[in-house]
Scaffold this motif. Structure first.
Motif, PDB file in Angstrom:
ATOM      1  N   ASN A  60       1.789  -1.468 -13.823  1.00 27.72           N
ATOM      2  CA  ASN A  60       3.021  -0.810 -13.373  1.00 27.72           C
ATOM      3  C   ASN A  60       2.898  -0.241 -11.960  1.00 27.72           C
ATOM      4  O   ASN A  60       3.690   0.625 -11.569  1.00 27.72           O
ATOM      5  CB  ASN A  60       3.380   0.330 -14.342  1.00 27.72           C
ATOM      6  CG  ASN A  60       3.626  -0.180 -15.760  1.00 27.72           C
ATOM      7  OD1 ASN A  60       4.696  -0.670 -16.092  1.00 27.72           O
ATOM      8  ND2 ASN A  60       2.605  -0.079 -16.601  1.00 27.72           N
ATOM      9  N   TRP A  61       1.873  -0.705 -11.210  1.00 22.48           N
ATOM     10  CA  TRP A  61       1.585  -0.098  -9.905  1.00 22.48           C
ATOM     11  C   TRP A  61       2.768  -0.214  -8.948  1.00 22.48           C
ATOM     12  O   TRP A  61       3.130   0.748  -8.269  1.00 22.48           O
ATOM     13  CB  TRP A  61       0.345  -0.758  -9.310  1.00 22.48           C
ATOM     14  CG  TRP A  61      -0.064  -0.204  -7.980  1.00 22.48           C
ATOM     15  CD1 TRP A  61       0.126  -0.750  -6.742  1.00 22.48           C
ATOM     16  CD2 TRP A  61      -0.734   1.039  -7.749  1.00 22.48           C
ATOM     17  NE1 TRP A  61      -0.384   0.047  -5.772  1.00 22.48           N
ATOM     18  CE2 TRP A  61      -0.932   1.167  -6.354  1.00 22.48           C
ATOM     19  CE3 TRP A  61      -1.197   2.066  -8.578  1.00 22.48           C
ATOM     20  CZ2 TRP A  61      -1.557   2.260  -5.778  1.00 22.48           C
ATOM     21  CZ3 TRP A  61      -1.829   3.154  -8.009  1.00 22.48           C
ATOM     22  CH2 TRP A  61      -2.000   3.254  -6.628  1.00 22.48           C
ATOM     23  N   GLN A  62       3.371  -1.384  -8.861  1.00 23.07           N
ATOM     24  CA  GLN A  62       4.451  -1.577  -7.910  1.00 23.07           C
ATOM     25  C   GLN A  62       5.691  -0.747  -8.249  1.00 23.07           C
ATOM     26  O   GLN A  62       6.484  -0.423  -7.363  1.00 23.07           O
ATOM     27  CB  GLN A  62       4.836  -3.071  -7.856  1.00 23.07           C
ATOM     28  CG  GLN A  62       3.722  -3.977  -7.352  1.00 23.07           C
ATOM     29  CD  GLN A  62       3.305  -3.655  -5.933  1.00 23.07           C
ATOM     30  OE1 GLN A  62       4.122  -3.186  -5.138  1.00 23.07           O
ATOM     31  NE2 GLN A  62       2.031  -3.884  -5.620  1.00 23.07           N
ATOM     32  N   GLY A  63       5.860  -0.424  -9.517  1.00 23.53           N
ATOM     33  CA  GLY A  63       7.032   0.349  -9.904  1.00 23.53           C
ATOM     34  C   GLY A  63       6.848   1.841  -9.802  1.00 23.53           C
ATOM     35  O   GLY A  63       7.804   2.600 -10.005  1.00 23.53           O
ATOM     36  N   LEU A  64       5.647   2.312  -9.506  1.00 22.24           N
ATOM     37  CA  LEU A  64       5.396   3.752  -9.412  1.00 22.24           C
ATOM     38  C   LEU A  64       5.816   4.285  -8.048  1.00 22.24           C
ATOM     39  O   LEU A  64       5.692   3.593  -7.036  1.00 22.24           O
ATOM     40  CB  LEU A  64       3.902   4.038  -9.635  1.00 22.24           C
ATOM     41  CG  LEU A  64       3.333   3.683 -11.017  1.00 22.24           C
ATOM     42  CD1 LEU A  64       1.830   3.945 -11.046  1.00 22.24           C
ATOM     43  CD2 LEU A  64       4.028   4.485 -12.109  1.00 22.24           C
ATOM     44  N   PRO A  65       6.335   5.519  -7.985  1.00 20.94           N
ATOM     45  CA  PRO A  65       6.653   6.122  -6.690  1.00 20.94           C
ATOM     46  C   PRO A  65       5.403   6.260  -5.830  1.00 20.94           C
ATOM     47  O   PRO A  65       4.278   6.384  -6.334  1.00 20.94           O
ATOM     48  CB  PRO A  65       7.227   7.496  -7.066  1.00 20.94           C
ATOM     49  CG  PRO A  65       7.630   7.368  -8.496  1.00 20.94           C
ATOM     50  CD  PRO A  65       6.681   6.381  -9.110  1.00 20.94           C
ATOM     51  N   ALA A  66       5.595   6.252  -4.528  1.00 18.93           N
ATOM     52  CA  ALA A  66       4.456   6.313  -3.603  1.00 18.93           C
ATOM     53  C   ALA A  66       3.658   7.593  -3.792  1.00 18.93           C
ATOM     54  O   ALA A  66       2.413   7.576  -3.763  1.00 18.93           O
ATOM     55  CB  ALA A  66       4.965   6.204  -2.159  1.00 18.93           C
ATOM     56  N   VAL A  67       4.380   8.700  -4.014  1.00 18.73           N
ATOM     57  CA  VAL A  67       3.669   9.973  -4.191  1.00 18.73           C
ATOM     58  C   VAL A  67       2.796   9.935  -5.436  1.00 18.73           C
ATOM     59  O   VAL A  67       1.653  10.413  -5.440  1.00 18.73           O
ATOM     60  CB  VAL A  67       4.679  11.136  -4.267  1.00 18.73           C
ATOM     61  CG1 VAL A  67       3.942  12.447  -4.544  1.00 18.73           C
ATOM     62  CG2 VAL A  67       5.477  11.239  -2.975  1.00 18.73           C
ATOM     63  N   LEU A  68       3.301   9.350  -6.520  1.00 21.14           N
ATOM     64  CA  LEU A  68       2.524   9.255  -7.749  1.00 21.14           C
ATOM     65  C   LEU A  68       1.308   8.348  -7.572  1.00 21.14           C
ATOM     66  O   LEU A  68       0.233   8.622  -8.114  1.00 21.14           O
ATOM     67  CB  LEU A  68       3.413   8.744  -8.881  1.00 21.14           C
ATOM     68  CG  LEU A  68       2.755   8.669 -10.273  1.00 21.14           C
ATOM     69  CD1 LEU A  68       2.186  10.027 -10.679  1.00 21.14           C
ATOM     70  CD2 LEU A  68       3.753   8.162 -11.304  1.00 21.14           C
ATOM     71  N   ARG A  69       1.446   7.285  -6.799  1.00 22.41           N
ATOM     72  CA  ARG A  69       0.301   6.397  -6.565  1.00 22.41           C
ATOM     73  C   ARG A  69      -0.817   7.144  -5.825  1.00 22.41           C
ATOM     74  O   ARG A  69      -1.991   7.058  -6.203  1.00 22.41           O
ATOM     75  CB  ARG A  69       0.740   5.196  -5.719  1.00 22.41           C
ATOM     76  CG  ARG A  69       1.751   4.289  -6.385  1.00 22.41           C
ATOM     77  CD  ARG A  69       1.960   3.052  -5.528  1.00 22.41           C
ATOM     78  NE  ARG A  69       3.270   2.465  -5.749  1.00 22.41           N
ATOM     79  CZ  ARG A  69       3.728   1.391  -5.112  1.00 22.41           C
ATOM     80  NH1 ARG A  69       2.971   0.797  -4.203  1.00 22.41           N
ATOM     81  NH2 ARG A  69       4.928   0.909  -5.375  1.00 22.41           N
ATOM     82  N   VAL A  70      -0.435   7.868  -4.788  1.00 22.90           N
ATOM     83  CA  VAL A  70      -1.441   8.632  -4.040  1.00 22.90           C
ATOM     84  C   VAL A  70      -2.080   9.691  -4.932  1.00 22.90           C
ATOM     85  O   VAL A  70      -3.300   9.925  -4.887  1.00 22.90           O
ATOM     86  CB  VAL A  70      -0.808   9.271  -2.789  1.00 22.90           C
ATOM     87  CG1 VAL A  70      -1.811  10.177  -2.081  1.00 22.90           C
ATOM     88  CG2 VAL A  70      -0.306   8.195  -1.838  1.00 22.90           C
ATOM     89  N   ALA A  71      -1.254  10.340  -5.783  1.00 21.53           N
ATOM     90  CA  ALA A  71      -1.797  11.358  -6.686  1.00 21.53           C
ATOM     91  C   ALA A  71      -2.785  10.746  -7.672  1.00 21.53           C
ATOM     92  O   ALA A  71      -3.826  11.350  -7.987  1.00 21.53           O
ATOM     93  CB  ALA A  71      -0.647  12.042  -7.432  1.00 21.53           C
TER      94      ALA A  71
END
Length: 420
Positions: A60-71
């Motif tokens: 689900n990486w592409q669907g996650l918000p950018a802030v959540l990915r960095v977190a």
């Protein structure tokens, strides 16, 4: 020395009168039983849970918000480092260093993923260079062989990326691995770390030759510089471990030259300008000789036989004979050194090298006109003759050696038992 070895062997030492029972107990107390590591099942369960979470995030990486990915990246990084520090404080060094190494891997992955996330275009290796710096720093902070091995692999991967994608060689990466981990090796010359470090540096040297479009024989100048560094190392085991990969590379090159160097078609690939090449290799040779003299290791000087520049000879019979002479001389030097030092491992290596040289000689020089049985007979006679000569030399050396001094306590006991 391991406690298991002491437990198995020390009763025999007591029976032979070498030590007393009290001394045996003192030795056992000096090497206490190792602390029990974390159970295998909980560790495997944790790994599986982590892999499950990683699979969910990756899907689900592409669907996650950018802030959540960095977190998620920061949380994984801090979690790995924090868990590693926790287990190190609890005395579980293996698991602690493993988690620190996991954090180092996550750090590199974070650099790549953040660059993709924010469309950062890199025209140099500065971002990945931070990964190498982190690896070298963690290796010094924690003194872990695992982190050293990871850093060598990371350095090789970063350098490969530079060569293949950027078309350039990162001298900063090579310097960090060579100088940073080289100093670490100098202070802690463990066998495994030495071998991996030498292999990683050879990889970097090979990539440098590719980038510079140089003759491939220039590879052996930095390779033998690594070998020469081992001559200055006080630890003999660490030195030979560092020198092993360069010697293997030199032997494989000489073996290939003996097997395939039949014509002068290799001239454009192997022959650099004679004078600059010999001067460069001679400078490294002088450094190696100085190290051998300082450490008293002139018995390994014949390792340099493998670096004789026979590729300047014309192809065909002259080259085949010259390379075979070198292979036989090198195998003989290894056998002679093994017999002097009573080293069974080196004796096996020398015997294998002798058989390999004999096989090459057979297939290159005598296949067409010498009967196979006669050739094998000659090879066997050579091996038996060499074995007889080395055993005779050992017997003469032992006979000429003075008898060992008798311990004072034993001497007093013998005098007490003599009749008055």
């Amino acid at each position: 020395m391991s406690r298991k070895f002491l437990e198995n062997e020390s009763p025999g030492w007591v029976a032979d009168g070498l030590i007393s029972e009290a001394q045996r107990q003192q030795l056992l107390a000096r090497y206490p039983p190792e602390a029990q590591a974390v159970g295998l099942l909980p560790l495997l369960g944790s790994v599986l849970v982590g892999l499950s979470a990683l699979s969910v995030v990756a899907a689900n990486w592409q669907g996650l918000p950018a802030v959540l990915r960095v977190a998620l990246l920061l949380g994984s990084l801090l979690g790995a480092y924090g868990a590693g520090a926790y287990f190190l404080r609890r005395g579980n060094a293996d698991l602690g260093h493993g988690l620190i190494g996991l954090g180092l891997i996550v750090f590199g992955a974070s650099i790549i993923l953040v660059s993709q996330l924010y469309q950062l275009v890199g025209y140099d290796v500065s971002g990945l260079l931070a990964w190498v710096v982190a690896g070298v720093t963690l290796s010094y902070v924690y003194g872990s062989r695992l982190l050293v091995l990871l850093t060598v692999v990371i350095g090789a991967a970063v350098q490969t990326y530079c060569v293949q994608v950027l078309g350039s060689f990162s001298y900063a990466t090579a310097a960090l691995v060579a100088a940073g981990l080289g100093y670490y090796w100098w202070r802690r010359p463990a066998v495994v770390s030495s071998t991996v470090l030498a292999t990683g540096l050879l990889w970097q040297a090979g990539l440098l030759v590719i980038v510079l479009h140089a003759k491939i024989t220039w590879f052996f100048v930095p390779a033998m510089a690594i070998y020469a560094a081992g001559d200055w190392q006080a630890s003999r085991s660490g030195a030979r471990a560092l020198q092993g990969p360069p010697l293997v590379a030199a032997y494989l090159f000489m073996f290939g030259l003996a097997t395939f160097g039949e014509t002068d078609t290799y001239a454009n690939v192997l022959r650099p300008p004679l004078l600059p090449y010999l001067l460069s290799l001679g400078a490294v040779f002088a450094l190696s000789v100085a190290g051998k003299r300082a450490r008293g290791r002139f018995d390994t000087l014949l390792d340099w036989l493998l670096l004789l520049p026979g590729f300047y000879l014309p192809g065909g019979l002259p080259l085949a004979v010259a390379t075979l002479v070198v292979l036989y001389a090198h195998a003989g030097s290894v056998l002679a050194r093994a017999h002097r030092q009573q080293d069974s491992d080196q004796l096996t290596v020398g015997a294998v090298l002798f058989v390999v040289a004999t096989a090459v000689a057979y297939f290159k020089l005598t296949w067409a006109f010498l009967d196979k049985s006669l050739f094998f007979l000659l090879g066997g006679v050579l091996l038996l003759g060499l074995s007889w000569y080395l055993r005779r030399r050992n017997a003469q050396t032992l006979a000429a050696a003075p008898p060992p001094a008798q311990p004072a306590a034993s001497k007093g006991a013998d005098e007490a038992t003599q009749p008055s």
